[in-house]
Design an enzyme around this catalytic site. Structure first.
Site, PDB file in Angstrom:
ATOM      1  N   CYS A   1     -13.397   1.127 -14.847  1.00  0.00           N
ATOM      2  CA  CYS A   1     -13.943   2.482 -14.659  1.00  0.00           C
ATOM      3  C   CYS A   1     -12.792   3.483 -14.606  1.00  0.00           C
ATOM      4  CB  CYS A   1     -14.759   2.522 -13.368  1.00  0.00           C
ATOM      5  SG  CYS A   1     -15.826   3.969 -13.203  1.00  0.00           S
TER       6      CYS A   1
ATOM      7  N   CYS B   1     -25.228   2.064 -11.962  1.00  0.00           N
ATOM      8  CA  CYS B   1     -24.492   3.302 -12.256  1.00  0.00           C
ATOM      9  C   CYS B   1     -25.439   4.397 -12.735  1.00  0.00           C
ATOM     10  CB  CYS B   1     -23.424   3.032 -13.316  1.00  0.00           C
ATOM     11  SG  CYS B   1     -22.413   4.477 -13.686  1.00  0.00           S
TER      12      CYS B   1
ATOM     13  N   CYS C   1     -18.492  -3.393 -17.410  1.00  0.00           N
ATOM     14  CA  CYS C   1     -18.601  -3.113 -15.975  1.00  0.00           C
ATOM     15  C   CYS C   1     -19.589  -4.066 -15.318  1.00  0.00           C
ATOM     16  CB  CYS C   1     -19.037  -1.674 -15.752  1.00  0.00           C
ATOM     17  SG  CYS C   1     -19.211  -1.241 -14.003  1.00  0.00           S
TER      18      CYS C   1
ATOM     19  N   CYS D   1     -17.490   0.788 -20.078  1.00  0.00           N
ATOM     20  CA  CYS D   1     -18.792   0.667 -19.419  1.00  0.00           C
ATOM     21  C   CYS D   1     -19.501  -0.632 -19.786  1.00  0.00           C
ATOM     22  CB  CYS D   1     -19.668   1.861 -19.779  1.00  0.00           C
ATOM     23  SG  CYS D   1     -19.033   3.442 -19.135  1.00  0.00           S
TER      24      CYS D   1
ATOM     25  N   GLU E   1       0.819  -1.211   0.000  1.00  0.00           N
ATOM     26  CA  GLU E   1       0.000   0.000   0.000  1.00  0.00           C
ATOM     27  C   GLU E   1       0.854   1.263   0.000  1.00  0.00           C
ATOM     28  OE1 GLU E   1      -3.073   0.274  -0.569  1.00  0.00           O
ATOM     29  OE2 GLU E   1      -3.585  -1.844  -0.487  1.00  0.00           O
TER      30      GLU E   1
END
Length: 511
Positions: A252, A268, A262, A259, A96
């Site tokens: 995205c 959405c 997705c 799209c 991270e």
């Protein structure tokens, strides 16, 4: 998305999200169902996930897609296979920190080498800062590695080698660990049901719920954290958070989102908004009245989550109308004179003198060629004089400005600084006596230089010198010379020849 992730990582430094069994959105300092600061008491339904059935459906679709499509990344493998909870949390933590402001493809090699060299917190705590900087060199944002080691040493010395077990404790006890990083470690390593908000998550959530206000503003960040904590899957929080980030990174995306691929496109509202706009456009073009999707309006005046009135919907952008780009602060412009001092070593190999930067500030503790900041607007001869004065103060002996040869310029953009290095070289045939206490320094070969803790900018500086040297030593090409070079700019010394130590240290000619 750098500013967005930075804002999300800060989380405005308010709480770490909900733990197991806590109310969604409840965090440090929150009181039950109190609305996030600056928002209406009841935010418009357009911007919320108010239907529990929809939330469950979204979780299921997203996790099913993630199980099938997730990228094979080394830190994900360790998070699943490592049985020791401290080593598992450490492995996630390192990933991270490295992934902050850095692309996944760049991080993979650094991560593998890091975990091979320091597989545990104890191993990292025992390393020197020089070793950490050497491995981190080229990854950028060098203070991350230093803070990571400082926190590892604190875990070993003050916490008996035991990593904090909740997002709240991770953020409270570990320096350099903010709200996002704490949430990622806790959810992935410990299974704590807490959300995360980074740049990818911001983009996904803003599109899912048509949030068009500045995503780095406090009211929007508060709302996104509350939403992330409400959405996170209670049985698979780590996988859900990674799936949300994976969706933003691979589907995205900021530009040209996929799209059609997705897994949560049914949820959405940005996509529904686009369909509504297309239907209205067709209505105007054909003069007919096709069915228009039922897309609710916000209905709240001066809504802090809607796009500002001064920035209306742009039909050409489609779903990428969301999120609105945060105002980007222009980097300040700086210029630095850098001198590449070189000599022939005992075995004839070319060696370079490098010095260590201060232990705090930009590029703390890294090695570089002797450098000095330049005031704006200086001409080349004035730059030489500034660099000469710097070298004289450093060596305690006079330096001839005319012996400094202009080699070119290197432009390097840091997150907040647009830096131009004006590069000079100075070949020597002897050694220098330097005050190591005031500025640690050493001679290194090219191979040793590349293995040292030097910044990418300094590697660019060396390449400029090597390229210029190659051009000078190559076959003559008529009367051409390097663009920007001036006849006699290097004094009376022929290009490619080394100065004697006597010539380098001779007193400057009187004006």
């Amino acid at each position: 998305m750098g500013p967005l992730r930075a804002a999300a990582a800060r989380g405005l430094r308010r709480g770490c999200g909900s733990g197991r069994g806590a109310a969604p959105g409840a965090g440090k300092g929150s009181k039950g169902s109190a609305a996030p600061r600056g928002l209406p008491a009841l935010p418009a339904a357009l911007h919320l996930f108010g239907d529990p059935a929809e939330v469950e459906a979204l979780r299921g679709r997203l996790l099913a897609w993630y199980d099938e499509s997730k990228r094979d990344l080394p830190w994900r493998a360790l998070a699943v296979t490592e049985p020791d909870v401290n080593r598992r949390a450490y492995a996630v933590w390192v990933s991270e920190i490295m992934l902050q402001q850095t692309q996944v493809a760049t991080v993979i090699d650094y991560y593998n080498r890091w975990m091979q060299k320091w597989p545990t917190l104890q191993a990292l705590a025992e390393a020197s800062l020089e070793e950490v900087n050497e491995l981190w060199a080229g990854l950028g944002y060098y203070s991350r590695g230093k803070r990571l080691q400082e926190a590892a040493r604190k875990v070993v010395s003050e916490l008996a080698g035991q990593m904090p077990r909740t997002a709240e404790e991770l953020q409270k006890l570990l320096p350099g660990v903010g709200r996002y990083t704490a949430g990622a470690i806790a959810s992935i390593s410990y299974g704590q049901a807490t959300g995360v908000v980074d740049g990818n998550v911001i983009r996904v959530l803003c599109r899912l719920r048509c949030i068009g206000a500045d995503p780095s503003s406090p009211p929007v960040i508060d709302h996104l954290w509350a939403m992330a904590n409400a959405l996170v899957d209670r049985s698979r929080p780590g996988d859900f958070n990674q799936a949300l980030m994976e969706l933003g990174a691979t589907v995205c995306t900021p530009k040209a989102p996929l799209c059609g691929e997705c897994p949560v496109k049914q949820h959405c509202r940005a996509r529904l908004r686009v369909e509504k706009e297309l239907a209205l456009a067709s209505q105007k073009l054909l003069g007919k009245l096709p069915p228009v999707p039922d897309v609710e309006d916000c209905g709240v005046g001066d809504c802090p989550l809607c796009p500002p009135a001064a920035e209306p919907w742009d039909s050409s952008l489609g779903v990428t109308n969301f999120p609105r780009k945060a105002a980007k602060k222009q980097p300040r412009v700086e210029q630095t004179a850098t001198c590449v001092l070189e000599r022939r070593g005992r075995r004839g190999a070319l060696e370079y003198l490098i010095v260590q930067r201060p232990s705090s500030g930009l590029l703390a503790g890294l090695w570089e060629f002797p450098s000095v900041p330049l005031a704006p607007g200086l001409q080349q001869e004035q730059q030489r004089e500034v660099l000469r004065d710097h070298l004289q103060a450093w060596t305690g002996q006079p330096v001839a400005a005319g012996s400094l040869r202009f080699m070119g310029e290197v432009v390097h953009v840091f997150s907040h600084i647009h830096q131009t290095y004006v590069v000079y070289s100075l070949p020597l045939d002897g050694d220098l006596t330097l005050d190591l206490a005031s500025s640690p320094s050493r001679w290194v070969t090219e191979e040793e230089f590349c293995a040292s803790a030097v910044s990418t900018a300094m590697k660019k500086v060396l390449r400029v010198c090597e390229r210029q040297r190659g051009e000078e030593s190559g076959p003559a090409k008529g009367s051409k010379r390097k663009r920007g070079a001036k006849p006699g700019a290097g004094g009376s010394t022929r290009p490619g020849t080394q100065l004697s130590l006597h010539a380098f240290l001779r007193a400057p000619n009187p004006p």
